[in-house]
Motif scaffolding. Structure first.
Motif, PDB file in Angstrom:
ATOM      1  N   LEU A   1       0.821  -1.200   0.000  1.00 26.19           N
ATOM      2  CA  LEU A   1       0.000   0.000   0.000  1.00 26.19           C
ATOM      3  C   LEU A   1       0.860   1.258   0.000  1.00 26.19           C
ATOM      4  O   LEU A   1       0.484   2.286  -0.578  1.00 26.19           O
ATOM      5  CB  LEU A   1      -0.921  -0.013   1.228  1.00 26.19           C
ATOM      6  N   ASP A   2       2.031   1.187   0.602  1.00 23.68           N
ATOM      7  CA  ASP A   2       2.906   2.355   0.687  1.00 23.68           C
ATOM      8  C   ASP A   2       3.597   2.675  -0.627  1.00 23.68           C
ATOM      9  O   ASP A   2       4.188   3.736  -0.776  1.00 23.68           O
ATOM     10  CB  ASP A   2       3.964   2.140   1.781  1.00 23.68           C
ATOM     11  N   GLY A   3       3.559   1.763  -1.612  1.00 24.37           N
ATOM     12  CA  GLY A   3       4.192   2.032  -2.896  1.00 24.37           C
ATOM     13  C   GLY A   3       5.657   1.656  -2.919  1.00 24.37           C
ATOM     14  O   GLY A   3       6.092   0.735  -2.215  1.00 24.37           O
ATOM     15  N   PRO A   4       6.462   2.369  -3.713  1.00 24.92           N
ATOM     16  CA  PRO A   4       7.871   1.984  -3.889  1.00 24.92           C
ATOM     17  C   PRO A   4       8.677   1.940  -2.592  1.00 24.92           C
ATOM     18  O   PRO A   4       9.614   1.149  -2.469  1.00 24.92           O
ATOM     19  CB  PRO A   4       8.406   3.060  -4.834  1.00 24.92           C
ATOM     20  N   ARG A   5       8.332   2.772  -1.602  1.00 24.95           N
ATOM     21  CA  ARG A   5       9.102   2.758  -0.352  1.00 24.95           C
ATOM     22  C   ARG A   5       8.886   1.469   0.431  1.00 24.95           C
ATOM     23  O   ARG A   5       9.754   1.061   1.202  1.00 24.95           O
ATOM     24  CB  ARG A   5       8.708   3.948   0.526  1.00 24.95           C
ATOM     25  N   ARG A   6       7.691   0.899   0.283  1.00 23.14           N
ATOM     26  CA  ARG A   6       7.325  -0.341   0.986  1.00 23.14           C
ATOM     27  C   ARG A   6       7.508  -0.208   2.499  1.00 23.14           C
ATOM     28  O   ARG A   6       7.973  -1.129   3.169  1.00 23.14           O
ATOM     29  CB  ARG A   6       8.123  -1.537   0.445  1.00 23.14           C
ATOM     30  N   ASP A   7       7.122   0.955   3.007  1.00 25.80           N
ATOM     31  CA  ASP A   7       7.209   1.209   4.439  1.00 25.80           C
ATOM     32  C   ASP A   7       5.846   0.883   5.051  1.00 25.80           C
ATOM     33  O   ASP A   7       4.912   1.691   5.026  1.00 25.80           O
ATOM     34  CB  ASP A   7       7.580   2.663   4.702  1.00 25.80           C
ATOM     35  N   ALA A   8       5.716  -0.312   5.611  1.00 27.74           N
ATOM     36  CA  ALA A   8       4.433  -0.769   6.123  1.00 27.74           C
ATOM     37  C   ALA A   8       3.913   0.116   7.247  1.00 27.74           C
ATOM     38  O   ALA A   8       2.718   0.424   7.312  1.00 27.74           O
ATOM     39  CB  ALA A   8       4.547  -2.216   6.594  1.00 27.74           C
ATOM     40  N   GLU A   9       4.784   0.547   8.139  1.00 30.11           N
ATOM     41  CA  GLU A   9       4.340   1.344   9.273  1.00 30.11           C
ATOM     42  C   GLU A   9       3.892   2.740   8.846  1.00 30.11           C
ATOM     43  O   GLU A   9       2.979   3.317   9.438  1.00 30.11           O
ATOM     44  CB  GLU A   9       5.439   1.416  10.328  1.00 30.11           C
ATOM     45  N   GLN A  10       4.550   3.265   7.819  1.00 26.87           N
ATOM     46  CA  GLN A  10       4.123   4.560   7.293  1.00 26.87           C
ATOM     47  C   GLN A  10       2.708   4.450   6.716  1.00 26.87           C
ATOM     48  O   GLN A  10       1.869   5.322   6.939  1.00 26.87           O
ATOM     49  CB  GLN A  10       5.101   5.029   6.208  1.00 26.87           C
ATOM     50  N   ALA A  11       2.464   3.378   5.974  1.00 26.53           N
ATOM     51  CA  ALA A  11       1.140   3.180   5.397  1.00 26.53           C
ATOM     52  C   ALA A  11       0.099   2.945   6.486  1.00 26.53           C
ATOM     53  O   ALA A  11      -1.028   3.455   6.415  1.00 26.53           O
ATOM     54  CB  ALA A  11       1.169   1.997   4.434  1.00 26.53           C
ATOM     55  N   ARG A  12       0.455   2.169   7.491  1.00 21.43           N
ATOM     56  CA  ARG A  12      -0.467   1.902   8.591  1.00 21.43           C
ATOM     57  C   ARG A  12      -0.846   3.213   9.297  1.00 21.43           C
ATOM     58  O   ARG A  12      -2.009   3.435   9.646  1.00 21.43           O
ATOM     59  CB  ARG A  12       0.187   0.936   9.576  1.00 21.43           C
ATOM     60  N   SER A  13       0.142   4.079   9.494  1.00 20.20           N
ATOM     61  CA  SER A  13      -0.105   5.353  10.164  1.00 20.20           C
ATOM     62  C   SER A  13      -1.013   6.246   9.324  1.00 20.20           C
ATOM     63  O   SER A  13      -1.947   6.873   9.851  1.00 20.20           O
ATOM     64  CB  SER A  13       1.224   6.058  10.437  1.00 20.20           C
ATOM     65  N   ARG A  14      -0.774   6.298   8.023  1.00 18.62           N
ATOM     66  CA  ARG A  14      -1.612   7.139   7.169  1.00 18.62           C
ATOM     67  C   ARG A  14      -3.044   6.613   7.115  1.00 18.62           C
ATOM     68  O   ARG A  14      -3.996   7.390   7.170  1.00 18.62           O
ATOM     69  CB  ARG A  14      -1.040   7.208   5.750  1.00 18.62           C
ATOM     70  N   LEU A  15      -3.197   5.300   7.012  1.00 19.99           N
ATOM     71  CA  LEU A  15      -4.538   4.731   6.983  1.00 19.99           C
ATOM     72  C   LEU A  15      -5.279   5.069   8.278  1.00 19.99           C
ATOM     73  O   LEU A  15      -6.472   5.393   8.256  1.00 19.99           O
ATOM     74  CB  LEU A  15      -4.472   3.216   6.782  1.00 19.99           C
ATOM     75  N   GLY A  16      -4.578   5.021   9.393  1.00 23.20           N
ATOM     76  CA  GLY A  16      -5.187   5.384  10.666  1.00 23.20           C
ATOM     77  C   GLY A  16      -5.668   6.824  10.674  1.00 23.20           C
ATOM     78  O   GLY A  16      -6.756   7.131  11.187  1.00 23.20           O
ATOM     79  N   ARG A  17      -4.868   7.735  10.117  1.00 23.82           N
ATOM     80  CA  ARG A  17      -5.270   9.147  10.085  1.00 23.82           C
ATOM     81  C   ARG A  17      -6.519   9.344   9.232  1.00 23.82           C
ATOM     82  O   ARG A  17      -7.397  10.146   9.564  1.00 23.82           O
ATOM     83  CB  ARG A  17      -4.123  10.011   9.542  1.00 23.82           C
ATOM     84  N   ILE A  18      -6.612   8.605   8.136  1.00 23.94           N
ATOM     85  CA  ILE A  18      -7.779   8.737   7.262  1.00 23.94           C
ATOM     86  C   ILE A  18      -9.030   8.217   7.951  1.00 23.94           C
ATOM     87  O   ILE A  18     -10.070   8.889   7.994  1.00 23.94           O
ATOM     88  CB  ILE A  18      -7.533   7.984   5.930  1.00 23.94           C
TER      89      ILE A  18
END
Length: 329
Positions: A233-250
């Motif tokens: 979900l995070d794209g090329p960076r593949r940073d799972a925690e970054q994606a998890r944090s953004r999904l939480g904010r949404i």
């Protein structure tokens, strides 16, 4: 405070099977729309009036059943989802004891599950209106596999559509003379039912079943999160925690703590499952605390098993909530 037991094994099994159909497999989706939602104050305007078109009634298991359609108030939905579908279950005779809009759970397509669960209420004289979620069943876009939504923005649109369509249908019911109204749902349907009750200015019964104050831990920590490939979900960076944090904010935008309690919180009945692996019991406790005079009930079941073993308790929550709401004309 009721003690929460360990997660029911059926919840774990169900989550393991469900992860094969990944949520948000095509990423975040419409980024401009997500930015607009984050900046906007939702549900400030009432949806425009609707005039559902109903089929002729048919007899099914002793109940009158009608299928109806109306244009969704949320025009931004995918073209396939812009027509709302609703099924009306009624005893067909005698005075109505009230009407309740029942919203669908996550990945719940069609009406059959809710028909089986809540038909006893219709036989008692409570008219039931079962809405099909945008992006599910008859409203599924081309290319989407089952109820696994392809993008995060599709999921946000679905949730906004659920609330606006419920509000529009409730307004129509009130205009048709239904004096005692309610909204209910299980899991995601329970969250959206609670949100609907929070933004409708008139007295409204609400039965929020297996739901809580915030959907964030459901998507980022609970068993449902197994269905999300955060690194992808995070794209090329593949940073799972970054994606998890953004999904939480949404998804925190739908946190019920951001909204006032319903006008008549004593007509709210909350049901929590002690062995729920999807919705943390603490979130239901938080909603109960935010809604003073609401009633919280616990059932000794998991999130999945309660649908089969606790149907009487779930029906009782809807029945009791409707009995407590102020009748209006």
């Amino acid at each position: 405070m009721a003690r929460v037991l360990r997660t029911h094994p059926v919840d774990v099994l169900f989550a393991g099977l469900s992860r094969r159909a990944r949520l948000f497999s095509q990423g975040w989706g419409d980024e401009q729309f997500l930015e607009e939602v984050a900046a906007a104050a939702p549900f400030q305007q009432r949806p425009p009036p609707i005039a559902p078109e109903w089929s002729a009634p048919r007899l099914q298991r002793g109940l009158q059943v009608r299928d109806g359609t109306f244009p969704s108030p949320l025009a931004r939905l995918d073209a396939a989802a812009r027509t709302a579908h609703v099924r009306w279950l009624s005893a067909g005779q005698g005075p109505s004891r009230g009407a309740c809009v029942v919203l669908a759970a996550s990945r719940e397509e069609g009406f059959s599950l809710r028909e089986r669960m809540y038909a006893p209420l219709a036989r008692e004289g409570i008219d039931l209106f079962l809405l099909e979620n945008p992006y599910y069943g008859l409203r599924r876009p081309v290319g989407q596999k089952g109820g696994a939504l392809r993008t995060v923005s599709d999921h946000v649109l679905m949730n906004l559509g659920m609330v606006d369509e419920a509000r529009a249908l409730l307004a129509w019911l009130r205009s048709e003379g239904h004096a005692r109204l309610g909204v209910a749902g299980y899991s995601m349907g329970g969250y959206m039912a609670a949100l609907t009750a929070a933004v409708v200015p008139e007295p409204l019964a609400v039965a929020a079943l297996a739901a809580g104050a915030s959907p964030v831990p459901v998507f980022t920590q609970g068993l449902l999160s197994w269905s999300i490939a955060f690194a992808l979900l995070d794209g090329p960076r593949r940073d799972a925690e970054q994606a998890r944090s953004r999904l939480g904010r949404i998804f925190d935008l739908a946190n019920l703590a951001r909204f006032p309690p319903p006008r008549q919180p004593e007509a709210a009945v909350l049901v929590a499952c002690r062995r729920d692996g999807f919705v943390p019991g603490d979130e239901t406790l938080a909603l109960h605390a935010h809604w003073p005079r609401s009633e919280l009930r616990w059932v000794d079941a998991g999130h999945v098993t309660a649908l089969f073993t606790e149907r009487a308790a779930l029906c009782a929550a809807i029945r009791d909530a409707l009995s407590r709401v102020e009748a209006t004309t």
